[in-house]
Enzyme design. Sequence first.
Site, mmCIF file in Angstrom:
data_model
loop_
_atom_site.group_PDB
_atom_site.id
_atom_site.type_symbol
_atom_site.label_atom_id
_atom_site.label_comp_id
_atom_site.label_asym_id
_atom_site.label_seq_id
_atom_site.Cartn_x
_atom_site.Cartn_y
_atom_site.Cartn_z
ATOM 1 N N GLY A 14 0.844 -0.838 -0.305
ATOM 2 C CA GLY A 14 0.382 0.013 0.095
ATOM 3 C C GLY A 14 0.675 1.304 0.698
ATOM 4 N N ASP A 35 0.175 -8.919 2.055
ATOM 5 C CA ASP A 35 -1.203 -7.201 1.019
ATOM 6 C C ASP A 35 -1.953 -8.119 0.857
ATOM 7 O OD1 ASP A 35 -2.064 -5.878 0.166
ATOM 8 O OD2 ASP A 35 -0.953 -4.940 0.725
ATOM 9 N N ASP A 62 -4.423 -12.603 2.949
ATOM 10 C CA ASP A 62 -5.235 -11.684 3.344
ATOM 11 C C ASP A 62 -4.583 -12.184 4.858
ATOM 12 O OD1 ASP A 62 -8.496 -10.344 3.570
ATOM 13 O OD2 ASP A 62 -7.233 -10.866 5.108
ATOM 14 N N SER A 128 -4.411 6.594 13.829
ATOM 15 C CA SER A 128 -4.619 7.582 12.968
ATOM 16 C C SER A 128 -5.081 8.725 14.040
ATOM 17 C CB SER A 128 -5.335 7.113 11.884
ATOM 18 O OG SER A 128 -6.096 8.630 12.030
ATOM 19 N N TYR A 152 -13.920 3.660 10.717
ATOM 20 C CA TYR A 152 -13.192 3.554 10.685
ATOM 21 C C TYR A 152 -11.880 3.435 12.056
ATOM 22 C CZ TYR A 152 -8.180 5.209 9.472
ATOM 23 O OH TYR A 152 -6.730 5.043 9.479
ATOM 24 N N LYS A 156 -9.943 1.673 15.166
ATOM 25 C CA LYS A 156 -8.541 2.310 15.299
ATOM 26 C C LYS A 156 -8.382 2.067 16.733
ATOM 27 C CE LYS A 156 -6.187 2.247 10.893
ATOM 28 N NZ LYS A 156 -5.268 1.798 10.908
ATOM 29 N N ASN A 182 -1.396 13.929 7.929
ATOM 30 C CA ASN A 182 -2.336 13.405 7.047
ATOM 31 C C ASN A 182 -0.834 13.260 6.401
ATOM 32 O OD1 ASN A 182 -4.161 15.389 8.724
ATOM 33 N ND2 ASN A 182 -4.621 14.817 6.375
HETATM 34 P P1 NAD Z 1 -3.249 1.527 1.610
HETATM 35 O O1 NAD Z 1 -4.840 0.908 1.949
HETATM 36 O O2 NAD Z 1 -2.957 1.947 0.880
HETATM 37 O O3 NAD Z 1 -2.287 0.131 1.910
HETATM 38 C C1 NAD Z 1 -2.699 -0.740 3.735
HETATM 39 C C2 NAD Z 1 -3.027 -1.709 2.495
HETATM 40 O O4 NAD Z 1 -2.756 -3.417 2.906
HETATM 41 C C3 NAD Z 1 -3.414 -2.217 1.061
HETATM 42 O O5 NAD Z 1 -2.227 -2.660 0.255
HETATM 43 C C4 NAD Z 1 -4.388 -3.578 1.311
HETATM 44 O O6 NAD Z 1 -4.232 -4.186 -0.152
HETATM 45 C C5 NAD Z 1 -3.544 -3.915 2.281
HETATM 46 N N1 NAD Z 1 -4.342 -4.738 3.300
HETATM 47 C C6 NAD Z 1 -5.652 -4.402 3.627
HETATM 48 N N2 NAD Z 1 -6.449 -4.833 4.467
HETATM 49 C C7 NAD Z 1 -5.629 -6.223 4.471
HETATM 50 C C8 NAD Z 1 -5.872 -7.626 4.613
HETATM 51 N N3 NAD Z 1 -7.496 -8.733 5.262
HETATM 52 N N4 NAD Z 1 -4.722 -9.256 4.147
HETATM 53 C C9 NAD Z 1 -3.522 -8.329 3.694
HETATM 54 N N5 NAD Z 1 -3.358 -7.078 3.528
HETATM 55 C C10 NAD Z 1 -4.557 -5.907 3.853
HETATM 56 O O7 NAD Z 1 -3.621 2.687 3.290
HETATM 57 P P2 NAD Z 1 -2.099 3.918 3.603
HETATM 58 O O8 NAD Z 1 -2.254 5.029 3.106
HETATM 59 O O9 NAD Z 1 -0.823 3.091 3.221
HETATM 60 O O10 NAD Z 1 -2.531 3.138 5.505
HETATM 61 C C11 NAD Z 1 -2.466 2.198 5.494
HETATM 62 C C12 NAD Z 1 -1.824 1.808 7.193
HETATM 63 O O11 NAD Z 1 -2.538 3.689 7.837
HETATM 64 C C13 NAD Z 1 -3.268 1.599 7.685
HETATM 65 O O12 NAD Z 1 -3.966 0.640 8.811
HETATM 66 C C14 NAD Z 1 -4.184 3.092 7.982
HETATM 67 O O13 NAD Z 1 -5.789 3.058 8.326
HETATM 68 C C15 NAD Z 1 -3.400 3.787 8.755
HETATM 69 N N6 NAD Z 1 -2.999 5.536 8.418
HETATM 70 C C16 NAD Z 1 -3.114 6.094 7.410
HETATM 71 C C17 NAD Z 1 -3.615 6.926 6.672
HETATM 72 C C18 NAD Z 1 -3.596 7.931 5.478
HETATM 73 O O14 NAD Z 1 -4.095 9.191 5.967
HETATM 74 N N7 NAD Z 1 -3.195 6.946 4.870
HETATM 75 C C19 NAD Z 1 -3.491 7.941 8.124
HETATM 76 C C20 NAD Z 1 -4.282 7.667 9.347
HETATM 77 C C21 NAD Z 1 -3.222 6.072 9.130
HETATM 78 N N1 UFG Z 2 -10.995 18.966 1.748
HETATM 79 C C1 UFG Z 2 -10.861 20.048 0.690
HETATM 80 N N2 UFG Z 2 -11.928 19.088 -0.227
HETATM 81 C C2 UFG Z 2 -11.399 17.639 -1.149
HETATM 82 C C3 UFG Z 2 -11.018 17.096 0.058
HETATM 83 C C4 UFG Z 2 -10.390 17.822 1.512
HETATM 84 O O1 UFG Z 2 -11.093 21.335 0.849
HETATM 85 O O2 UFG Z 2 -11.590 17.412 -1.775
HETATM 86 C C5 UFG Z 2 -10.106 19.427 3.298
HETATM 87 C C6 UFG Z 2 -10.896 18.870 3.659
HETATM 88 O O3 UFG Z 2 -12.075 19.205 4.876
HETATM 89 C C7 UFG Z 2 -9.887 18.907 5.855
HETATM 90 C C8 UFG Z 2 -8.573 19.125 4.223
HETATM 91 O O4 UFG Z 2 -8.462 18.808 2.920
HETATM 92 O O5 UFG Z 2 -9.785 20.377 5.743
HETATM 93 C C9 UFG Z 2 -7.922 17.679 4.790
HETATM 94 O O6 UFG Z 2 -8.437 16.696 4.406
HETATM 95 P P1 UFG Z 2 -8.336 15.167 3.496
HETATM 96 O O7 UFG Z 2 -9.537 14.456 3.466
HETATM 97 O O8 UFG Z 2 -6.798 15.202 3.136
HETATM 98 O O9 UFG Z 2 -7.510 14.975 5.361
HETATM 99 P P2 UFG Z 2 -8.542 14.722 5.783
HETATM 100 O O10 UFG Z 2 -8.014 15.113 7.592
HETATM 101 O O11 UFG Z 2 -9.799 14.974 6.752
HETATM 102 O O12 UFG Z 2 -8.189 13.185 6.855
HETATM 103 C C10 UFG Z 2 -6.764 12.222 6.968
HETATM 104 C C11 UFG Z 2 -7.322 10.607 6.774
HETATM 105 C C12 UFG Z 2 -8.161 10.029 7.416
HETATM 106 C C13 UFG Z 2 -8.265 10.146 8.581
HETATM 107 C C14 UFG Z 2 -8.338 11.541 8.971
HETATM 108 C C15 UFG Z 2 -7.574 11.697 10.985
HETATM 109 O O13 UFG Z 2 -7.746 10.547 5.726
HETATM 110 O O14 UFG Z 2 -7.798 9.155 7.052
HETATM 111 O O15 UFG Z 2 -7.321 12.489 8.531
HETATM 112 O O16 UFG Z 2 -6.378 11.750 11.244
HETATM 113 F F1 UFG Z 2 -9.321 9.850 9.801
#
Ligand code: NAD
Ligand code: UFG
Length: 344
Positions: A14, A35, A62, A128, A152, A156, A182
């Site tokens: 991911g 993955d 998985d 998160s 979600y 967590k 973020n």
């Molecule tokens: P992502 O979706 O790109 O990566 C997650 C990966 O996990 C994917 O490749 C998916 O195929 C795999 N996956 C999901 N469920 C699975 C399962 N049951 N078995 C095996 N593989 C599985 O997401 P990401 O942005 O890389 O996020 C990674 C982690 O960080 C996640 O747990 C997410 O909740 C957490 N996180 C992400 C953000 C963000 O904004 N990206 C913020 C805070 C926390």
């Molecule tokens: N925003 C816009 N337009 C868009 C998308 C986002 O104005 O099309 C704004 C949102 O309102 C926010 C900021 O841009 O003010 C960031 O938004 P994101 O969706 O990029 O990120 P968030 O902070 O809302 O969400 C992120 C992760 C979630 C997590 C959350 C809290 O994507 O998974 O942080 O940690 F739950």
Amino acid sequence: MTQNSNILVTGGAGFIGSHAVVALMKAGFTPVIVDNLSNSDASVLDRIEAITGRRPAFYPEDVRNEVALTAIFKTHAIDAVIHFAGLKAVGESVAEPLRYYDNNINSTLVLCRVMAAHQVKTLIFSSSATVYGDPPSVPIREDFPLAPTNPYGRSKLMIEQILGDLFVADSGWKIGLLRYFNPVGAHESGLIGETPQGIPNNLMPYVSRVAAGTLEYLNVFGGDYSTPDGTGVRDYIHVMDLAEGHVAALKYLESQHAGTSGGDFGPGPLIVNLGAGRGYSVLEVVRAFEKATNRQIPFRITSRRPGDVGVSYADASRARRLLNWQTTRNLDAMCADAWHFMLK
Ligand code: NAD
Ligand code: UFG
């Protein structure tokens, strides 16, 4: 654990996981990826190989599949696990809570069971900033109230609590709960990055597509927050800084005696925010992206997005103090690298 240690990386194909794999390899660790490709593509392996010169072991399984996971632990002498695998779309979690709880929680339960059966007890979990919900103030410290506002986020928090209980039951565990703010940007090679399916929910991928001309304009969700320009403020962190934060956390846990990993919070899991420790508004991101790409980003201010908070940014001092880690890449680099990836 030594630098040659085998680190099982769940979700390693991911967005964040693939960058962490690159950072781990650069630091001398040997990642093993599992993955199920539910939100990623196996071609990321080619790109990791192009960046690092080596191809990590990969299992398209998985994490909830206990038989498959056990076979991986039998094949590789795993020393520690970084657990990225999970579903992460807030809106989808509201529509499909059972799928979210099943995937996120059961994968963690199966993983911990298999780890314990193989005497592997060092685990880093992707939590998160969403666990804080709407914070009483900013910057957000790790001891702030936890009040996620969607399934979600609750998944967590539940996993954090489960891992806390596991630590109480068996202090042989060393557990890190990393609360990401973020994550944005991409590896500087432009070979790996974030590729959301469909229309992006998150700001930076959306802005990238507006810059590329595949989306017409950005909807700015709310211009009436109590922030300097009225738009939402977030703590954007370059995904490579975040990836390196995992290496720092792994080294920290390695240096601790089992049963004491909580640092100054006392015995318990290590809990740290991974963020830059400062916030940028939506319009500041738009301007930085325009500067990085030399393109105009048309936008319209629309109503607030339900569930959004106005301001969220980390107090990043605990990570600096305990992990000796801090971010080094600024917003300009985040935009430039996101764009570089988009062009490739
Ligand atoms: P992502 O979706 O790109 O990566 C997650 C990966 O996990 C994917 O490749 C998916 O195929 C795999 N996956 C999901 N469920 C699975 C399962 N049951 N078995 C095996 N593989 C599985 O997401 P990401 O942005 O890389 O996020 C990674 C982690 O960080 C996640 O747990 C997410 O909740 C957490 N996180 C992400 C953000 C963000 O904004 N990206 C913020 C805070 C926390
Ligand atoms: N925003 C816009 N337009 C868009 C998308 C986002 O104005 O099309 C704004 C949102 O309102 C926010 C900021 O841009 O003010 C960031 O938004 P994101 O969706 O990029 O990120 P968030 O902070 O809302 O969400 C992120 C992760 C979630 C997590 C959350 C809290 O994507 O998974 O942080 O940690 F739950």
